[in-house]
Design a protein around this motif. Sequence first.
Motif, PDB file in Angstrom:
ATOM      1  N   PRO A  40       0.825  -1.218   0.000  1.00  0.00           N
ATOM      2  CA  PRO A  40       0.000   0.000   0.000  1.00  0.00           C
ATOM      3  C   PRO A  40       0.850   1.256   0.000  1.00  0.00           C
ATOM      4  N   TYR A  45      -1.383   3.448  -6.047  1.00  0.00           N
ATOM      5  CA  TYR A  45      -2.213   2.664  -5.140  1.00  0.00           C
ATOM      6  C   TYR A  45      -3.393   3.495  -4.653  1.00  0.00           C
ATOM      7  N   VAL A  49      -7.246   2.563  -5.047  1.00  0.00           N
ATOM      8  CA  VAL A  49      -8.217   2.519  -3.943  1.00  0.00           C
ATOM      9  C   VAL A  49      -9.390   3.457  -4.235  1.00  0.00           C
ATOM     10  N   ARG A  50      -9.058   4.639  -4.742  1.00  0.00           N
ATOM     11  CA  ARG A  50     -10.110   5.613  -5.046  1.00  0.00           C
ATOM     12  C   ARG A  50     -11.105   5.042  -6.038  1.00  0.00           C
TER      13      ARG A  50
ATOM     14  N   GLN B 227       1.291   5.887   8.706  1.00  0.00           N
ATOM     15  CA  GLN B 227       1.384   4.536   8.175  1.00  0.00           C
ATOM     16  C   GLN B 227       2.709   3.922   8.580  1.00  0.00           C
ATOM     17  N   GLN B 465       5.414   9.298   0.886  1.00  0.00           N
ATOM     18  CA  GLN B 465       4.178   8.596   1.235  1.00  0.00           C
ATOM     19  C   GLN B 465       3.366   9.419   2.244  1.00  0.00           C
ATOM     20  N   LEU B 468       1.480  12.038   0.505  1.00  0.00           N
ATOM     21  CA  LEU B 468       0.342  11.445  -0.193  1.00  0.00           C
ATOM     22  C   LEU B 468      -0.823  11.225   0.766  1.00  0.00           C
ATOM     23  N   GLU B 471      -2.547  14.389   1.935  1.00  0.00           N
ATOM     24  CA  GLU B 471      -3.344  15.097   0.930  1.00  0.00           C
ATOM     25  C   GLU B 471      -4.645  14.396   0.594  1.00  0.00           C
ATOM     26  N   ILE B 472      -4.896  13.275   1.237  1.00  0.00           N
ATOM     27  CA  ILE B 472      -6.143  12.568   0.958  1.00  0.00           C
ATOM     28  C   ILE B 472      -7.304  13.450   1.370  1.00  0.00           C
ATOM     29  N   GLY B 473      -8.255  13.540   0.507  1.00  0.00           N
ATOM     30  CA  GLY B 473      -9.413  14.382   0.802  1.00  0.00           C
ATOM     31  C   GLY B 473     -10.191  14.595  -0.465  1.00  0.00           C
ATOM     32  N   GLU B 479     -15.951   8.406   2.847  1.00  0.00           N
ATOM     33  CA  GLU B 479     -15.128   7.884   1.753  1.00  0.00           C
ATOM     34  C   GLU B 479     -13.654   8.115   2.030  1.00  0.00           C
ATOM     35  N   ARG B 482     -12.400   5.699   4.398  1.00  0.00           N
ATOM     36  CA  ARG B 482     -12.192   4.383   3.774  1.00  0.00           C
ATOM     37  C   ARG B 482     -10.891   4.359   2.988  1.00  0.00           C
ATOM     38  N   VAL B 483     -10.622   5.489   2.306  1.00  0.00           N
ATOM     39  CA  VAL B 483      -9.382   5.560   1.529  1.00  0.00           C
ATOM     40  C   VAL B 483      -8.188   5.487   2.471  1.00  0.00           C
ATOM     41  N   ALA B 486      -7.369   2.123   3.709  1.00  0.00           N
ATOM     42  CA  ALA B 486      -6.766   1.230   2.728  1.00  0.00           C
ATOM     43  C   ALA B 486      -5.262   1.175   2.856  1.00  0.00           C
ATOM     44  N   PHE B 487      -4.668   2.143   3.558  1.00  0.00           N
ATOM     45  CA  PHE B 487      -3.227   2.146   3.705  1.00  0.00           C
ATOM     46  C   PHE B 487      -2.780   1.439   4.982  1.00  0.00           C
ATOM     47  N   HIS B 493      -7.962  -3.831   0.482  1.00  0.00           N
ATOM     48  CA  HIS B 493      -7.675  -3.332  -0.854  1.00  0.00           C
ATOM     49  C   HIS B 493      -6.351  -3.837  -1.413  1.00  0.00           C
TER      50      HIS B 493
END
Lengths: 389, 655
Positions: A40, A45, A49-50, B227, B465, B468, B471-473, B479, B482-483, B486-487, B493
């Motif tokens: 991951p 990746y 996932v998105r 992570q 990483q 990355l 910046e998820i959003g 959602e 959930r993303v 996944a890490f 996933h």
Amino acid sequence: MTMGDIITLPVVPLPPPSDWKQEPSQGNSISPFVERKLIPVGPAYLAHVRRVVHDLSFEEHDKHVEEVEKRRRNLEQEEDEDDLGVGDEEETEDILSLDPKEWKKQDHYEVLGLSHLRYKATPEQIKIAHRKKVLKHHPDKKAGAVGSSNDDAFFKCIQKAHDVLTHPEKHRQFDSVDPHYDLLDTDVPTAQQVTKARDPNSAFFKLFAPVFEREARFSRKQPVPLLGEYSDSKEKVEGFYDFWYNFDSWRSFEYLDKEVNEGSDNRDDKRYTEKKNKAERARRKKEDTARLRNIVDVALSADPRIKRIKQEEKEAREAKRKNKTGPGGGLSKTQAEEEKRRAEEEAKAKEESEKTAKAEAKKAKAAAANAAKKARRAARAEGGGAEAS
Amino acid sequence: MSLNGQVPNGSAQAPIEIPSLQTVIGINFGNSFASIAVLTKEGLAECIANEDGERQIACAISFHGEETYIGNEAKQQLVKNSANTIIGFRNLLGKKFSELPKDRSTSSAPVIQHPEVPDTPAYKVQVLLPAPSPLSPAASSLQTPRTNNTPAASQFATPRSEPIPAERVLTPADVTTLFLRSLLQSAEAFLGKPVDGAVLTVPGWFAPVQLEALREAASAAGIRVLQLLEDAGAAALCASANVSTIATTDVGPDRTQLVVDLGASSSSLSLLAVRQGLFHHLTQPAHHLEDVGGDVIDDRLLKFFAKDFTKKTSVPLKVAPAASDAVADLRAEARLRLALLHTKRTVAASSVGSGSSTATCAVESLKDGLDYTGSINRMRFDMEAAPIYASVVARAGELIQRAGLDWVQVDEVVYAGGSSCLPGLDATLAVRLRKNATTPFFTGTVAGGGIGDPTTILARGAALQARLLAEIGGGTAVEDERVRKAFEHESEHVEVKATARTIGVLFPEAAESGGLGGQWIGGIQAETAVPARRTYALEVDLGEYDVGGEKLVGLEVWEVKEGVKVEKVKPPKDEDEAPESEDEDEEEEVEVAERTISKEVYLGALAVRARQGRKRGSGWRASIEVQFLIEASGKLQVSAYETGNDGTKDVIVLG
């Protein structure tokens, strides 16, 4: 992965053999998949996932990514430091070889690269422009360069320009005598230039509008009514001339003062120079007031609107009179006769209006002289007051 | 704001702050060394130095009196204060005392059974606790009301009494927390603002309980762990972060990557399939070599220098392992080991730069008050290190074989860990690799802190990483959560299906008689996680062409089997070689492996009618795009069309 990720291959296949045919598939399918575990990590990746989480196809995800990218770019642009339109001006040889000792003679705006803004430059713009110049010309930046060691003359010029332009009083004093406008100030359009032009109406506005715009910067009262246009109302035109005949200028001439001889401790010497400077300032101020009045005089005499307004007034009067006498016989006359009469009247009115315009100009001139007298008196009173204090 | 939207007079309401980007860092937390990476303004990850100017921060903590040393200065304490110096604590995280090997001799604080908690490893160190501060004069005067008879109390504070010697018992988790907190402080001191989160690298072989222990220790140190990232993943991410910018390499987005992580205490090898930014192991689990690492090289070098010392001074010195009862030998070994660090760095620097080929090793008062200065040249060094390199290569070979591949099918090597900087390893590996395989030494990205610098690659990968994840959003809260999930370790996933064989297109060519009968283009490689999509653009030769006309371009879709053909060939005669050379006559046959492709399953054919031919040189060319789309259900769609002309599209759908 987006559509942008097209892999360009360097190979160039040759054309197919002439007997090649598009054979259909025999119902074969690909080998069964194997199970794997992804690490991951990485943007791919995340995209993977998105696509699963948001239930997107590749195309939909592409669109989403594009949108995000666009939004980010917009944000970045907004965040990008705005230099408020300072821009980068070219630095001529003349500017770069200025002598910091002669700072009184330098054009501070040009040194900071603000010659396109001049008195319109805001404090923020001056700050930005100064920072830009310092970044470029700081002696530390040139320390390593060959040949130009110890050459911080232009940097001193920049600092001097910054000193002057950031100090409100000094800034005003410099703006008062901005050398850039010296030439323009002496080059004032004349009445002849207007009358001799092919289209006197538009020529007047073309010639005089920039003059008034320039002079407006000295006004204590803001906003300043500008020349306007041909169709302006009588009130507006009168207001304009009224304002300009009673112009309240902040222009002053301390910047041109002769320096008191530094070496001398002589009080009398100092006093003498100060006195002379003061007299000189007053003289210049007077000259300036006269100069402006002259401009307004010329403008008034050449203003096509004055003529137009007189004409209109005359016509209105005529119409009024006609209305009084008209309703008796006007009705029975034939169309042709009426037209003929109107033409005659118009010619007459023209003649008359010209006459009145001349008279009006004379009157205005007298009024101007009056105003000037007043201004002179006021100046004297002011000077007197200053002296007294 | 008040109810009606007006700000009441005199209210001191803070302005609404625009949420800025989070400050995140990457931490490579190894067993012997750690490093920290931050993100620069330009968006690149950069390894930073701690307060001592060290980018490679030794994982060591030493207690000396009232002082606590962390990092490289703690390592210096190994010489005289080894009993209170703790090293190698990371690998003990989450382990039970009974699980640890007992026979390990150590030069640092020994691992003991925790005196209170059962079956828990711990360290016992001697420290000095500051004495409790005496009562302040004000307090004492309150207690004893002054009468006229007693003299006034002194205005000076009572001096503190001597610190009290005490014993401190620390578990590996405690030590880790102390150490990570110091790393965090270094990062915050560098950035000048608090760190919002970090990605920590962990070895691939860490068990879930160990991961949990590390996560807890990091949280206790005040780090929000975004992570725990596998080492191989961090290295692969960093190495492929800007592959496209390296023009000299011919690595495509789909490649097989060998990650060699040669650390100080242990090393690991992983074989990854890199498929357009998606990474997965071709063999599970990764090879963990506990007996191969920089320390083994150190041992050999120690012996070499000790022998040299004895030769020069005729003072006997027994090291690696030192005579356990001779304190002088133990101290000498510790001193020499510290000096070796510098020697190894010199050797590594000379291999990438243009330094001298010899490295010196100098220790003052090594034993019996005698100084030592010796040098080792590159050849001698390689000789000492050769067995370690050979074992790495052999183990890598095993790994590749287990994946059912061959050395020639490895497209790229990525190095991580300080010891892989050493020269010779790359040269040893390169013998086995195919000619155009990419290694960081080959592309020259090792020197000067380049992208392939093995010492910092893990930390930088972790930092990338971290950004990355920060910046998820953009989606709804659920959602996004959930993303983010996944890490996490063992997310649903990560379980994917991958293609078993390569699918591609063949452009049949009249001229090509042997082989496949045309130009082969591998579209979707074997081991590509599905769903996948690839788009290729290429130019095709049209042969005879009239402007405005139409020309047929044919493509056949095949599933192929990739293999390796090994041929024994005589090496080409070298013209420059001296003719009298004796070896020439007894020339050995050399095995040359070659990648082969054999057509297995015919899936269909596509025909594109090219209408926009362009003159190129003597012939006519047209631009063609071929797109492969394979879905998780197994549905395959291959379409081909002339670039910018959808009207010529021809599609086949299977499955």
